[in-house]
Motif scaffolding. Structure first.
Motif, short mmCIF file in Angstrom:
data_model
loop_
_atom_site.label_atom_id
_atom_site.label_comp_id
_atom_site.label_asym_id
_atom_site.label_seq_id
_atom_site.Cartn_x
_atom_site.Cartn_y
_atom_site.Cartn_z
N SER A 16 0.83 -1.21 0.00
CA SER A 16 0.00 0.00 0.00
C SER A 16 0.86 1.25 0.00
CB SER A 16 -0.90 0.02 1.24
OG SER A 16 -1.78 -1.08 1.26
N LEU A 17 0.30 2.30 -0.53
CA LEU A 17 0.90 3.63 -0.48
C LEU A 17 -0.22 4.65 -0.35
CD1 LEU A 17 3.67 3.82 -3.26
CD2 LEU A 17 4.02 4.03 -0.79
N ARG A 18 0.12 5.78 0.25
CA ARG A 18 -0.84 6.87 0.34
C ARG A 18 -0.20 8.12 -0.23
NH1 ARG A 18 -3.01 10.49 5.32
NH2 ARG A 18 -5.20 10.73 4.68
N LEU A 19 -0.80 8.65 -1.26
CA LEU A 19 -0.34 9.89 -1.86
C LEU A 19 -1.14 11.06 -1.30
CD1 LEU A 19 -0.06 8.82 -5.62
CD2 LEU A 19 1.65 8.63 -3.82
N SER A 20 -0.46 12.18 -1.17
CA SER A 20 -1.11 13.41 -0.73
C SER A 20 -0.76 14.52 -1.70
CB SER A 20 -0.63 13.81 0.67
OG SER A 20 -0.91 12.81 1.61
N CYS A 21 -1.65 15.48 -1.81
CA CYS A 21 -1.41 16.62 -2.68
C CYS A 21 -2.06 17.83 -2.04
CB CYS A 21 -1.98 16.37 -4.06
SG CYS A 21 -1.77 17.73 -5.22
N ALA A 22 -1.22 18.78 -1.61
CA ALA A 22 -1.70 19.96 -0.92
C ALA A 22 -1.60 21.17 -1.83
CB ALA A 22 -0.89 20.18 0.34
N ALA A 23 -2.68 21.93 -1.90
CA ALA A 23 -2.72 23.13 -2.72
C ALA A 23 -2.48 24.35 -1.85
CB ALA A 23 -4.06 23.24 -3.42
N SER A 24 -1.73 25.30 -2.36
CA SER A 24 -1.46 26.53 -1.64
C SER A 24 -1.57 27.71 -2.60
CB SER A 24 -0.07 26.48 -0.99
OG SER A 24 0.93 26.36 -1.99
N ILE A 68 -10.03 7.67 -2.94
CA ILE A 68 -9.71 9.09 -2.98
C ILE A 68 -10.51 9.81 -1.91
CG2 ILE A 68 -11.46 9.64 -4.73
CD1 ILE A 68 -9.42 11.66 -5.90
N SER A 69 -9.87 10.78 -1.27
CA SER A 69 -10.56 11.57 -0.27
C SER A 69 -9.96 12.97 -0.28
CB SER A 69 -10.41 10.94 1.12
OG SER A 69 -9.05 10.86 1.50
N ARG A 70 -10.63 13.89 0.40
CA ARG A 70 -10.13 15.26 0.42
C ARG A 70 -10.42 15.89 1.77
NH1 ARG A 70 -13.33 18.39 -4.22
NH2 ARG A 70 -12.69 20.30 -3.11
N ASP A 71 -9.56 16.83 2.12
CA ASP A 71 -9.75 17.64 3.32
C ASP A 71 -9.86 19.08 2.85
OD1 ASP A 71 -9.46 19.20 5.62
OD2 ASP A 71 -8.14 17.75 6.58
N ASN A 72 -11.06 19.58 2.80
CA ASN A 72 -11.28 20.91 2.24
C ASN A 72 -10.63 22.00 3.10
OD1 ASN A 72 -12.77 20.00 0.02
ND2 ASN A 72 -14.64 19.88 1.25
N ALA A 73 -10.55 21.79 4.38
CA ALA A 73 -9.92 22.78 5.26
C ALA A 73 -8.43 22.91 4.97
CB ALA A 73 -10.15 22.41 6.72
N LYS A 74 -7.85 21.83 4.50
CA LYS A 74 -6.41 21.82 4.21
C LYS A 74 -6.13 21.91 2.71
CE LYS A 74 -5.17 19.06 8.27
NZ LYS A 74 -4.51 17.81 8.75
N ASN A 75 -7.18 22.00 1.90
CA ASN A 75 -7.01 22.03 0.43
C ASN A 75 -6.12 20.89 -0.03
OD1 ASN A 75 -8.60 24.36 -0.01
ND2 ASN A 75 -6.85 25.68 0.49
N THR A 76 -6.40 19.73 0.49
CA THR A 76 -5.55 18.56 0.24
C THR A 76 -6.40 17.39 -0.26
OG1 THR A 76 -3.98 19.23 1.93
CG2 THR A 76 -3.91 16.93 1.24
N VAL A 77 -5.86 16.69 -1.23
CA VAL A 77 -6.50 15.48 -1.74
C VAL A 77 -5.55 14.31 -1.49
CG1 VAL A 77 -5.62 15.86 -4.09
CG2 VAL A 77 -7.64 14.41 -3.73
N TYR A 78 -6.15 13.18 -1.17
CA TYR A 78 -5.38 11.98 -0.85
C TYR A 78 -5.77 10.84 -1.80
CZ TYR A 78 -4.98 14.56 3.54
OH TYR A 78 -4.77 15.54 4.48
#
Length: 114
Positions: A16-24, A68-78
């Motif tokens: 398994s792997l977990r990718l993250s992508c944070a927008a700024s 796939i999931s997202r954290d809108n408070a952090k502008n991040t998608v996983y």
């Protein structure tokens, strides 16, 4: 707008792997967030996407294995990837859509050994 992806790695098949992508940057109104991938010699293909309302869409190859999931408070998608296969080896690219504009992150390498 900048997107910073992380989580790249080398794993054995079945792992398994977990990718993250944070927008700024100056960000508001992100609609769709998603992941594409591109394997050597192949075209970029959709892996999964998620809307602001939480609706998801997966490529057939990802169904049942990736989430796939997202954290809108952090502008991040996983992207949680389980039961990885050698054919999942590719450079994974995240994106966000704001109105009609699409922004891409730098690619992150995922390698699955058999």
């Amino acid at each position: 707008v900048q997107l910073q992806a992380s989580g790249e790695g080398l794993v054995q098949a079945g792992g398994s792997l977990r990718l993250s992508c944070a927008a700024s940057g100056i960000i508001y109104g992100i609609n769709v967030m998603g992941w594409y991938r591109q394997a050597p010699g192949k075209q970029r293909e959709l892996v999964a996407l998620i809307t602001s309302g939480g609706t998801t869409n997966y490529a057939d190859s990802a169904k049942g294995r990736f989430t796939i999931s997202r954290d809108n408070a952090k502008n991040t998608v996983y992207l949680q990837m389980n039961s990885l296969k050698p054919e999942d080896t590719a450079v994974y690219h995240c994106h966000i859509d704001i109105v009609t504009a699409r922004y891409w992150g730098q690619g992150t390498q995922v390698t699955v050994s058999s």
